[in-house]
Design an enzyme around this catalytic site. Structure first.
Site, short mmCIF file in Angstrom:
data_model
loop_
_atom_site.label_atom_id
_atom_site.label_comp_id
_atom_site.label_asym_id
_atom_site.label_seq_id
_atom_site.Cartn_x
_atom_site.Cartn_y
_atom_site.Cartn_z
CE LYS A 99 -46.95 42.19 -22.80
NZ LYS A 99 -48.31 42.72 -22.52
CE1 TYR A 146 -49.95 39.87 -27.19
CE2 TYR A 146 -48.34 41.03 -28.53
CZ TYR A 146 -48.81 40.65 -27.29
OH TYR A 146 -48.14 41.04 -26.15
CG ASN A 206 -49.45 44.44 -19.33
OD1 ASN A 206 -48.64 44.28 -20.24
ND2 ASN A 206 -50.63 43.84 -19.32
CG HIS A 261 -47.09 37.30 -22.99
ND1 HIS A 261 -48.45 37.26 -23.27
CD2 HIS A 261 -46.63 36.04 -23.20
CE1 HIS A 261 -48.76 36.03 -23.64
NE2 HIS A 261 -47.69 35.26 -23.60
CD GLU A 265 -48.03 32.52 -25.42
OE1 GLU A 265 -48.96 33.30 -25.68
OE2 GLU A 265 -47.48 32.49 -24.29
#
Ligand code: GDP
Ligand code: MG
Length: 197
Positions: free
Chosen positions: A15, A55, A161, A164, A175
């Site tokens: 990310k 998302y 974090n 992903h 995905e």
């Protein structure tokens, strides 16, 4: 008949916080060190529509995000109504989905397709728990992130974090198809596999 045991694939995204912090090399090295083949790799400036597809606006997934937050508030003895104005999981999940879209579009993302036996489970293990505080040392999130859900919610941001990773084989399939065209996947057999498999 021979059965391929090392053909499972998963998606890992570094990310924007991970890219901007210069962590890509170290993260990819951990995946390769574990014996995974990197079969797809690119840097993308994600736009709003791609973020909304990643998302998904799926009521079940959004409500699960809200439930996760409510568990965090309960664990820390905090009142979601006082801090977020509601204790409705769907509403809270909707806030988090919005923050996630802001986060993933805030800078470059590095997308990797990884292949190997049990790739989905292995990459989840290497990624560590969603919440940095619960992620074990030695995992990517445990070693490279530290923000709490409470802090992130107070700041109205997603929990940063670093990575992903697809949570199950079905999510991985969806995905990978979303992020990579078939031509962008390079099928090859790493030299290390002759020792591993
Ligand atoms: P993952 O599969 O481990 O990434 O976890 P989820 O699919 O449940 O959540 C997606 C992402 O939403 C996480 O990686 C975090 O970036 C973010 N997130 C999850 N729970 C919370 C939360 O309670 N608060 C905030 N601010 N972000 C969250
Ligand atoms: Mg997830």
């Amino acid at each position: 008949m021979s059965v391929a045991i090392n053909d499972e694939r998963t998606l890992l995204l570094i990310k924007p916080d991970g890219v901007l912090r210069g962590l890509c090399g170290r993260i990819i090295a951990r995946l390769e060190d574990a014996g995974l083949a990197v079969v797809g790799l690119k840097m993308v400036q994600v736009g709003k529509e791609q973020a909304q597809r990643h998302y998904m606006d799926d009521p079940q997934w959004v409500a699960n995000l809200g439930h996760k937050t409510l568990r965090t508030y309960a664990k820390h003895g905090r009142d979601p109504v006082a801090e977020l104005g509601t204790d409705d999981p769907a509403t809270i999940g909707g806030y988090i989905r919005g923050w996630l879209i802001d986060y993933i579009t805030s800078g470059p993302t590095v997308a990797c397709v990884l292949q190997g036996a049990h790739a989905v489970e292995l990459v989840r293990k290497l990624s560590g728990d969603t919440m940095p505080i619960d992620a074990a040392p030695g995992t990517i999130r445990g070693d490279f992130s530290s923000v709490s859900a409470i802090a992130a919610n107070t700041l109205h941001t997603a929990v940063k974090n670093v990575v992903h990773s697809s949570s199950d084989v079905d999510e991985a399939r969806r995905e990978i198809a979303e992020w990579f065209s078939p031509a962008e996947i390079c099928v090859h057999r790493p030299v290390s596999w002759s020792a591993i498999y």
